[in-house]
Design a protein around this motif. Structure first.
Motif, PDB file in Angstrom:
ATOM      1  N   THR A  38       0.817  -1.225   0.000  1.00  0.00           N
ATOM      2  CA  THR A  38       0.000   0.000   0.000  1.00  0.00           C
ATOM      3  C   THR A  38       0.848   1.272   0.000  1.00  0.00           C
ATOM      4  O   THR A  38       0.317   2.354  -0.193  1.00  0.00           O
ATOM      5  CB  THR A  38      -0.923   0.024   1.225  1.00  0.00           C
ATOM      6  N   ALA A  39       2.157   1.135   0.187  1.00  0.00           N
ATOM      7  CA  ALA A  39       3.015   2.316   0.284  1.00  0.00           C
ATOM      8  C   ALA A  39       3.209   3.009  -1.057  1.00  0.00           C
ATOM      9  O   ALA A  39       3.519   4.211  -1.106  1.00  0.00           O
ATOM     10  CB  ALA A  39       4.383   1.919   0.861  1.00  0.00           C
ATOM     11  N   PHE A  40       3.029   2.266  -2.153  1.00  0.00           N
ATOM     12  CA  PHE A  40       3.148   2.860  -3.488  1.00  0.00           C
ATOM     13  C   PHE A  40       2.310   2.040  -4.462  1.00  0.00           C
ATOM     14  O   PHE A  40       1.857   0.934  -4.159  1.00  0.00           O
ATOM     15  CB  PHE A  40       4.610   2.943  -3.948  1.00  0.00           C
ATOM     16  N   ASP A  41       2.110   2.599  -5.640  1.00  0.00           N
ATOM     17  CA  ASP A  41       1.240   1.996  -6.647  1.00  0.00           C
ATOM     18  C   ASP A  41       1.980   0.875  -7.373  1.00  0.00           C
ATOM     19  O   ASP A  41       3.066   1.083  -7.917  1.00  0.00           O
ATOM     20  CB  ASP A  41       0.805   3.074  -7.644  1.00  0.00           C
ATOM     21  N   ALA A  50       4.145  -7.927  -0.486  1.00  0.00           N
ATOM     22  CA  ALA A  50       5.397  -7.995   0.267  1.00  0.00           C
ATOM     23  C   ALA A  50       5.046  -8.217   1.734  1.00  0.00           C
ATOM     24  O   ALA A  50       3.911  -7.985   2.160  1.00  0.00           O
ATOM     25  CB  ALA A  50       6.208  -6.721   0.099  1.00  0.00           C
ATOM     26  N   ALA A  51       6.024  -8.653   2.503  1.00  0.00           N
ATOM     27  CA  ALA A  51       5.836  -8.791   3.953  1.00  0.00           C
ATOM     28  C   ALA A  51       6.211  -7.460   4.589  1.00  0.00           C
ATOM     29  O   ALA A  51       7.335  -7.266   5.050  1.00  0.00           O
ATOM     30  CB  ALA A  51       6.692  -9.930   4.493  1.00  0.00           C
ATOM     31  N   THR A  52       5.273  -6.533   4.589  1.00  0.00           N
ATOM     32  CA  THR A  52       5.548  -5.157   4.986  1.00  0.00           C
ATOM     33  C   THR A  52       5.302  -4.930   6.477  1.00  0.00           C
ATOM     34  O   THR A  52       4.522  -5.624   7.115  1.00  0.00           O
ATOM     35  CB  THR A  52       4.674  -4.180   4.185  1.00  0.00           C
ATOM     36  N   ILE A  53       6.004  -3.921   7.002  1.00  0.00           N
ATOM     37  CA  ILE A  53       5.820  -3.497   8.381  1.00  0.00           C
ATOM     38  C   ILE A  53       4.673  -2.503   8.444  1.00  0.00           C
ATOM     39  O   ILE A  53       4.690  -1.478   7.759  1.00  0.00           O
ATOM     40  CB  ILE A  53       7.110  -2.847   8.926  1.00  0.00           C
ATOM     41  N   ASP A  54       3.664  -2.795   9.235  1.00  0.00           N
ATOM     42  CA  ASP A  54       2.530  -1.901   9.420  1.00  0.00           C
ATOM     43  C   ASP A  54       2.462  -1.456  10.884  1.00  0.00           C
ATOM     44  O   ASP A  54       2.836  -2.203  11.788  1.00  0.00           O
ATOM     45  CB  ASP A  54       1.211  -2.595   9.043  1.00  0.00           C
ATOM     46  N   GLY A  55       1.987  -0.244  11.104  1.00  0.00           N
ATOM     47  CA  GLY A  55       1.762   0.223  12.470  1.00  0.00           C
ATOM     48  C   GLY A  55       3.010   0.628  13.214  1.00  0.00           C
ATOM     49  O   GLY A  55       2.968   0.751  14.449  1.00  0.00           O
ATOM     50  N   PHE A  56       4.108   0.845  12.506  1.00  0.00           N
ATOM     51  CA  PHE A  56       5.344   1.272  13.142  1.00  0.00           C
ATOM     52  C   PHE A  56       5.443   2.793  13.079  1.00  0.00           C
ATOM     53  O   PHE A  56       5.500   3.372  11.995  1.00  0.00           O
ATOM     54  CB  PHE A  56       6.546   0.625  12.449  1.00  0.00           C
ATOM     55  N   ASP A  57       5.457   3.445  14.233  1.00  0.00           N
ATOM     56  CA  ASP A  57       5.561   4.900  14.305  1.00  0.00           C
ATOM     57  C   ASP A  57       6.896   5.274  14.938  1.00  0.00           C
ATOM     58  O   ASP A  57       7.028   5.267  16.170  1.00  0.00           O
ATOM     59  CB  ASP A  57       4.412   5.475  15.133  1.00  0.00           C
ATOM     60  N   LEU A 193      11.061  -1.533   2.096  1.00  0.00           N
ATOM     61  CA  LEU A 193      10.715  -1.643   0.683  1.00  0.00           C
ATOM     62  C   LEU A 193      10.714  -0.265   0.039  1.00  0.00           C
ATOM     63  O   LEU A 193      10.167   0.685   0.594  1.00  0.00           O
ATOM     64  CB  LEU A 193       9.333  -2.289   0.553  1.00  0.00           C
ATOM     65  N   GLU A 194      11.362  -0.146  -1.119  1.00  0.00           N
ATOM     66  CA  GLU A 194      11.434   1.131  -1.832  1.00  0.00           C
ATOM     67  C   GLU A 194      10.942   0.923  -3.262  1.00  0.00           C
ATOM     68  O   GLU A 194      11.258  -0.083  -3.903  1.00  0.00           O
ATOM     69  CB  GLU A 194      12.885   1.640  -1.815  1.00  0.00           C
ATOM     70  N   GLN A 195      10.164   1.857  -3.768  1.00  0.00           N
ATOM     71  CA  GLN A 195       9.440   1.667  -5.033  1.00  0.00           C
ATOM     72  C   GLN A 195      10.355   1.398  -6.221  1.00  0.00           C
ATOM     73  O   GLN A 195      10.119   0.475  -7.005  1.00  0.00           O
ATOM     74  CB  GLN A 195       8.558   2.891  -5.317  1.00  0.00           C
ATOM     75  N   THR A 196      11.390   2.207  -6.386  1.00  0.00           N
ATOM     76  CA  THR A 196      12.271   2.024  -7.534  1.00  0.00           C
ATOM     77  C   THR A 196      12.959   0.668  -7.482  1.00  0.00           C
ATOM     78  O   THR A 196      13.037  -0.053  -8.495  1.00  0.00           O
ATOM     79  CB  THR A 196      13.325   3.140  -7.589  1.00  0.00           C
ATOM     80  N   PHE A 197      13.437   0.295  -6.313  1.00  0.00           N
ATOM     81  CA  PHE A 197      14.091  -0.998  -6.148  1.00  0.00           C
ATOM     82  C   PHE A 197      13.115  -2.135  -6.451  1.00  0.00           C
ATOM     83  O   PHE A 197      13.456  -3.093  -7.161  1.00  0.00           O
ATOM     84  CB  PHE A 197      14.632  -1.122  -4.721  1.00  0.00           C
ATOM     85  N   PHE A 198      11.898  -2.040  -5.920  1.00  0.00           N
ATOM     86  CA  PHE A 198      10.899  -3.076  -6.161  1.00  0.00           C
ATOM     87  C   PHE A 198      10.607  -3.200  -7.660  1.00  0.00           C
ATOM     88  O   PHE A 198      10.549  -4.310  -8.204  1.00  0.00           O
ATOM     89  CB  PHE A 198       9.614  -2.746  -5.400  1.00  0.00           C
ATOM     90  N   THR A 199      10.444  -2.073  -8.320  1.00  0.00           N
ATOM     91  CA  THR A 199      10.103  -2.087  -9.742  1.00  0.00           C
ATOM     92  C   THR A 199      11.216  -2.699 -10.578  1.00  0.00           C
ATOM     93  O   THR A 199      10.959  -3.496 -11.496  1.00  0.00           O
ATOM     94  CB  THR A 199       9.816  -0.659 -10.226  1.00  0.00           C
TER      95      THR A 199
END
Length: 407
Positions: A38-41, A50-57, A193-199
């Motif tokens: 959900t962090a990027f399109d 991805a196995a993303t981290i959610d709820g980390f502030d 996770l970073e968008q350019t790297f993922f793409t």
């Protein structure tokens, strides 16, 4: 004399939340942290999870003035360091210490800052480049920030060896302590996770794609069709065992042996055969003075990539008895530069009770992967285990570890 290396603290933030207890509970329950990104399109991509981290502030841990100067991986590493220091009951003092260093492994550190900096530079020229973030464009920034924040004046080094980054950092840290060069090292890995790297990686083709409406990582499974990325920060405190005992620390376990090799591999590809991985495991066993029959479990590097799992399975079969339990965590936490550290931390906590977590995503055995893997958690006959990390490009690391029984 070679120093014994104890693990005396763990700081962890994962797709299962904050803290190493939440992490290991989810693993033993057989949960998966893989979810839609959900962090990027990702609509232009063929992979979307991805196995993303959610709820980390991070603002709950880092003051605002510092927070704005730190990138995503740096924030993760800084908070993991705080959790680690608390868990290890480590007292550093206001003046810091010469006796603790940092060795961090990362695959993605600096990428988000580099992309942002270059976008500003190309759109607006030198005057539009955000100078404040320039120092975060290098991958060693998170490890350096951990040292600066806590006054750790021991060795400071960052490893970027793709998926083997964190285990490479840990092997280096353990080696320094064994040789008596430093009493303690903070080591592990951190990745976001970073968008350019993922793409870019999605274009190369190693990522899992949807099959029958599911996009999952299936280590050693007949239906595996690629890996899934993960986000994680896992740092541990490694200490000379005598120094740890002197301050009353209760170790999670001990690093017994290290093995590291390189394999022949295609560009951006996994090792083309099993020989390098098998040799790394044998070197680790020899270094530990442990026989293959004493190893109760292998925490494998397998991640569902079609060209990784079978050669690693062949390597394990050539070194160990056919019934040695094998587990991969990648179906639950995905693949990252921090995955090796995550496997080590999980092993230290679960093997203390002589159990191993299930391999999430494994359902159908593959004749090309003849290893003793299970979709259910299992009891094992000892506390000695081996952890593998295998990187695309051909880097292999193996650690032989013994979990303590006093936790």
């Amino acid at each position: 004399m070679r120093q014994r290396v104890a693990v005396t603290g763990i700081g962890c933030i994962s797709c299962f939340g904050i803290g190493h207890r939440a992490f290991v509970e989810a693993l033993t329950d057989g949960r998966s942290g893989i979810r839609p990104i959900t962090a990027f399109d990702t609509s232009s991509c063929r992979s979307h999870c991805a196995a993303t981290i959610d709820g980390f502030d991070p603002a709950a841990f880092i003051p605002p003035l510092k927070l704005r100067r730190v990138d995503q991986v740096g924030r993760l590493a800084l908070v993991c360091a705080l959790l680690l220091i608390e868990d290890a009951t480590l007292t550093l003092g206001a003046g810091g210490t010469d006796d603790v260093g940092v060795a961090l492994g990362t695959l993605t550190a600096g990428m988000d800052s580099t992309v942002e900096y270059l976008q500003g530079l190309t759109k607006h020229g030198p005057a539009g480049a955000p100078a404040l973030i320039f120092s975060n464009t290098v991958s060693n920034a998170p490890g350096s920030l951990c040292a600066i924040e806590h006054g750790l004046r021991g060795p400071n080094v960052t490893f970027n060896q793709r998926e083997a980054s964190s285990l490479a950092a840990i092997a280096y840290a353990a080696g320094l302590i064994r040789d008596g060069r430093v009493p303690a090292m903070m080591s592990g890995g951190a990745d976001r996770l970073e968008q350019t790297f993922f793409t870019v990686q999605e274009r190369f083709g190693p990522l899992a794609r949807s099959r029958n409406g599911q996009e999952v990582s299936r280590p050693f499974d007949r239906r595996r069709n690629g890996m899934v990325f993960g986000e994680a920060g896992v740092l541990m405190l490694f200490e000379a065992a005598d120094a740890a005992a002197a301050r009353g620390a209760r170790p999670y376990g001990e690093i017994l042996g290290l093995g590291m090799t390189a394999s022949r591999a295609e560009l951006n590809g996994w090792p083309v055969d099993s020989s390098g991985t098998a040799r790394a495991m044998r070197l680790a066993l020899e270094d530990a003075e442990v026989s293959a029959t004493e190893v109760a479990c292998v925490f494998a590097a397998a991640n569902g990539a079609t060209r990784l799992d079978a050669p690693e399975a062949e390597a394990i079969g050539s070194v160990f008895r056919s019934d040695v339990p094998v587990v991969s965590l990648k179906g639950a936490i995905g693949e990252s530069g921090a995955a090796g550290a995550a496997a080590l931390a999980a092993g230290l906590m679960t093997m203390a009770d002589k159990i191993v977590p299930p391999t999430v995503g494994f359902e159908e055995a593959d004749p090309a992967c003849p290893v003793n893997v299970s979709s259910a958690g299992r009891s094992v006959g000892g506390r000695t285990f081996l952890v593998n990390s295998v990187a695309s490009g051909g880097t292999n690391y193996s650690l032989v570890v013994r979990a303590a029984d006093n936790r």
